[in-house]
Structures are given as C-alpha cells and as structure tokens.
Design a protein around this motif. Structure first.
Motif: not given
Length: 72
Positions: A30-55
């Motif tokens: 239903e939501h898929g997977l979202q991976l978010v990187f800050r400044d191209g070098r630090t992972i800030t969020k992993v989880g279902p896609y919700d459009g937010h950049l951080t938890n």
C-alpha cells in the motif's frame, strides 16, 4: 510509486537538502518503501512512504530527530 528521486530543502527547520527515494516492495504494497538522505550522505528516514523527510517532521515530535526507523 515514484521512479525519480525527489530533491528538496527543509525550509522550516534545518535547511538541509534531502533526497527521497520511494519504491514498491512486497511487504508494504500500500505505501511502499521510502529512503531519505540528508545532504546526500546521511540516511535520515526508512519506512513506509509518507512524504515526510524525517520522523520528527512526520510526527511533529522533535525527540524523534535522530530516529531513522520508527515503529509507530
């Protein structure tokens, strides 16, 4: 789900540049997977896609600033 990465700047809090990748996955169809990187070098969020950049922004809770995966 998106096929291209989304690049955006957090204009409200830290003003860093974030790259968000979203993809389909079998365990969360239903939501898929979202991976978010800050400044191209630090992972800030992993989880279902919700459009937010951080938890922290997803839940409006600054205590979650350093939480990469939240099981809420």
């Amino acid at each position: 789900m998106g096929r291209e990465p989304t690049v955006s700047r957090d204009s409200y809090t830290d003003h860093h540049v974030y790259v968000s990748l979203e993809c389909e996955c079998a365990w969360e169809p239903e939501h898929g997977l979202q991976l978010v990187f800050r400044d191209g070098r630090t992972i800030t969020k992993v989880g279902p896609y919700d459009g937010h950049l951080t938890n922290a922004s997803a839940y409006g809770d600054p205590s979650l600033t350093d939480v990469i995966y939240g099981s809420r």
